[in-house]
Scaffold this motif. Sequence first.
Motif, PDB file in Angstrom:
ATOM      1  N   PRO A 121      94.505 -13.793  26.892  1.00  0.00           N
ATOM      2  CA  PRO A 121      93.196 -14.098  26.287  1.00  0.00           C
ATOM      3  C   PRO A 121      92.299 -12.879  26.128  1.00  0.00           C
ATOM      4  CG  PRO A 121      93.358 -14.996  28.529  1.00  0.00           C
ATOM      5  CD  PRO A 121      94.729 -14.562  28.135  1.00  0.00           C
ATOM      6  N   GLN A 122      92.524 -11.824  26.926  1.00  0.00           N
ATOM      7  CA  GLN A 122      91.674 -10.627  26.845  1.00  0.00           C
ATOM      8  C   GLN A 122      92.028  -9.714  25.669  1.00  0.00           C
ATOM      9  OE1 GLN A 122      93.241 -11.606  29.637  1.00  0.00           O
ATOM     10  NE2 GLN A 122      91.514 -12.339  30.851  1.00  0.00           N
ATOM     11  N   TRP A 123      93.146  -9.954  25.000  1.00  0.00           N
ATOM     12  CA  TRP A 123      93.591  -9.061  23.942  1.00  0.00           C
ATOM     13  C   TRP A 123      93.182  -9.580  22.568  1.00  0.00           C
ATOM     14  CZ3 TRP A 123      99.416  -8.840  25.761  1.00  0.00           C
ATOM     15  CH2 TRP A 123      99.493  -8.159  26.987  1.00  0.00           C
ATOM     16  N   CYS A 182      98.764 -19.495  31.402  1.00  0.00           N
ATOM     17  CA  CYS A 182      98.026 -18.434  32.085  1.00  0.00           C
ATOM     18  C   CYS A 182      96.641 -18.950  32.453  1.00  0.00           C
ATOM     19  CB  CYS A 182      97.937 -17.171  31.234  1.00  0.00           C
ATOM     20  SG  CYS A 182      96.871 -17.331  29.785  1.00  0.00           S
ATOM     21  N   THR A 183      95.947 -18.183  33.257  1.00  0.00           N
ATOM     22  CA  THR A 183      94.574 -18.515  33.626  1.00  0.00           C
ATOM     23  C   THR A 183      93.607 -17.849  32.649  1.00  0.00           C
ATOM     24  OG1 THR A 183      94.419 -16.603  35.108  1.00  0.00           O
ATOM     25  CG2 THR A 183      95.200 -18.684  36.069  1.00  0.00           C
ATOM     26  N   ALA A 184      92.355 -18.251  32.723  1.00  0.00           N
ATOM     27  CA  ALA A 184      91.352 -17.693  31.815  1.00  0.00           C
ATOM     28  C   ALA A 184      91.164 -16.194  32.014  1.00  0.00           C
ATOM     29  CB  ALA A 184      90.016 -18.415  32.007  1.00  0.00           C
ATOM     30  N   ASP A 185      91.428 -15.692  33.242  1.00  0.00           N
ATOM     31  CA  ASP A 185      91.269 -14.259  33.494  1.00  0.00           C
ATOM     32  C   ASP A 185      92.574 -13.486  33.302  1.00  0.00           C
ATOM     33  OD1 ASP A 185      92.614 -15.217  35.686  1.00  0.00           O
ATOM     34  OD2 ASP A 185      91.319 -14.251  37.178  1.00  0.00           O
ATOM     35  N   LEU A 203      95.513 -23.512  35.168  1.00  0.00           N
ATOM     36  CA  LEU A 203      96.511 -22.995  34.240  1.00  0.00           C
ATOM     37  C   LEU A 203      96.501 -23.790  32.939  1.00  0.00           C
ATOM     38  CD1 LEU A 203      99.493 -22.443  36.706  1.00  0.00           C
ATOM     39  CD2 LEU A 203      98.248 -20.651  35.472  1.00  0.00           C
ATOM     40  N   LYS A 204      96.365 -23.067  31.831  1.00  0.00           N
ATOM     41  CA  LYS A 204      96.345 -23.671  30.510  1.00  0.00           C
ATOM     42  C   LYS A 204      97.422 -23.028  29.638  1.00  0.00           C
ATOM     43  CE  LYS A 204      92.459 -25.895  31.418  1.00  0.00           C
ATOM     44  NZ  LYS A 204      92.445 -27.367  31.605  1.00  0.00           N
ATOM     45  N   PRO A 205      97.894 -23.719  28.621  1.00  0.00           N
ATOM     46  CA  PRO A 205      98.684 -23.005  27.619  1.00  0.00           C
ATOM     47  C   PRO A 205      97.893 -21.800  27.133  1.00  0.00           C
ATOM     48  CG  PRO A 205      98.748 -25.371  27.192  1.00  0.00           C
ATOM     49  CD  PRO A 205      97.741 -25.161  28.282  1.00  0.00           C
ATOM     50  N   THR A 209      93.312 -21.173  26.380  1.00  0.00           N
ATOM     51  CA  THR A 209      92.391 -20.536  27.321  1.00  0.00           C
ATOM     52  C   THR A 209      91.054 -20.269  26.644  1.00  0.00           C
ATOM     53  OG1 THR A 209      93.364 -18.392  26.737  1.00  0.00           O
ATOM     54  CG2 THR A 209      94.159 -19.451  28.753  1.00  0.00           C
ATOM     55  N   PRO A 210      89.949 -20.533  27.338  1.00  0.00           N
ATOM     56  CA  PRO A 210      88.629 -20.335  26.721  1.00  0.00           C
ATOM     57  C   PRO A 210      88.358 -18.860  26.432  1.00  0.00           C
ATOM     58  CG  PRO A 210      88.423 -20.826  29.071  1.00  0.00           C
ATOM     59  CD  PRO A 210      89.860 -21.045  28.724  1.00  0.00           C
ATOM     60  N   GLY A 211      87.744 -18.612  25.297  1.00  0.00           N
ATOM     61  CA  GLY A 211      87.359 -17.241  24.945  1.00  0.00           C
ATOM     62  C   GLY A 211      88.507 -16.370  24.481  1.00  0.00           C
ATOM     63  N   ARG A 212      89.631 -16.963  24.073  1.00  0.00           N
ATOM     64  CA  ARG A 212      90.775 -16.158  23.618  1.00  0.00           C
ATOM     65  C   ARG A 212      90.368 -15.295  22.435  1.00  0.00           C
ATOM     66  NH1 ARG A 212      94.899 -17.294  19.826  1.00  0.00           N
ATOM     67  NH2 ARG A 212      94.220 -19.475  19.658  1.00  0.00           N
TER      68      ARG A 212
END
Length: 359
Positions: A121-123, A182-185, A203-205, A209-212
């Motif tokens: 999600p951070q990328w 994965c987790t949101a972080d 854990l979400k698909p 994940t929020p904020g992807r």
Amino acid sequence: MRDIYAIGDLQGCQTSFEQLLARLPQDADLWLAGDLVNRGPRSLDTLRQVIALGDRVTAVLGNHDLHLLAVAAGVRQAHGSDTLDDILNAPDRDALIDWVRHRPLAHFAHGHLMVHAGVLPQWDAAQVVTLARDVEQQLRGPAWKVFLSRMFGNQPDRWHDDLSDEDRQRLTINALTRMRFCTADGRIDFKIKEGANAATDELKPWFDTPGRRTAGVTVAFGHWSALGLVMRDNLLALDTGCVWGGQLTAVKLAISPAARELIQVDCPQIRDPFAFADDKTSNKVKKTREADDAPKAAKAAKSEKAEKAVKTVKVDRVGKVAARKLGKIRKVEKTGTSAKARKVEKRERAEKGAKRKGN
């Protein structure tokens, strides 16, 4: 611009691939979501056919493709379920392996990003491409075998900006070729392999994940046959389990989701999807099956009981009918015997009367 069709995992199922190609425009470009080989019956033929398609094909690397490279490099043992021997023993093996190791790990064009498994999600899309190019450079270099010898493992499982080169490259490979949840972080889970309904509060698909940060582009991927086909405005999940007896899927890419075209071919079941599950997963599947089968078993038992009852009634009825018939027969026999006796008795009386008159 030529039409582009994104296609899910082939996994050595060349016959299904040929059937799908026959339904696509001959001049269309093809984006393949990785796992070109392994587990299916014709890994070598599939790989050669993909290569023969030339510039029409853009194929990203999947975890099975990397496994092939590692086995060929001698840095990883083959698995019992592998179907890679025909490639490893081919006379043009070196050329085939070179072609595979020069494939991209991610491909971004026309507002669409393709990877094999997922993105953290951070990328954002640009960062995914940068991280992928770093790994690709290592795979294409002279020390690719040494590089692969260090790339397998589950750690690190979380993204940090200050990771070492080796850790960053390993995490990049794991995210792009192995990730499901994965987790949101940005911590990857490597255990859960079921569908999206196996998600937890934490854990979400990866795509939920929020904020992807890749939510603004359309991501096309494979790898997750338990997930199946998912078509959202910004998401295309393309692994529909061809090798497991599902379908091989192609989707025509378009700026507008409404202009997409879905094409699928049914595939013969080559592998049992539960043959590769661990004990925990197998037990979970077994319990689910038992729960699903319980009502069927109860219904079958009830039906069997009812059938036996019907048979008993039929037998009883047959017995009663037979008894009635037997009674009638006996009555007829008895009646017939009595009439005969009366006739004889009447004849004897007549004879006796005649004798008395004669005397």
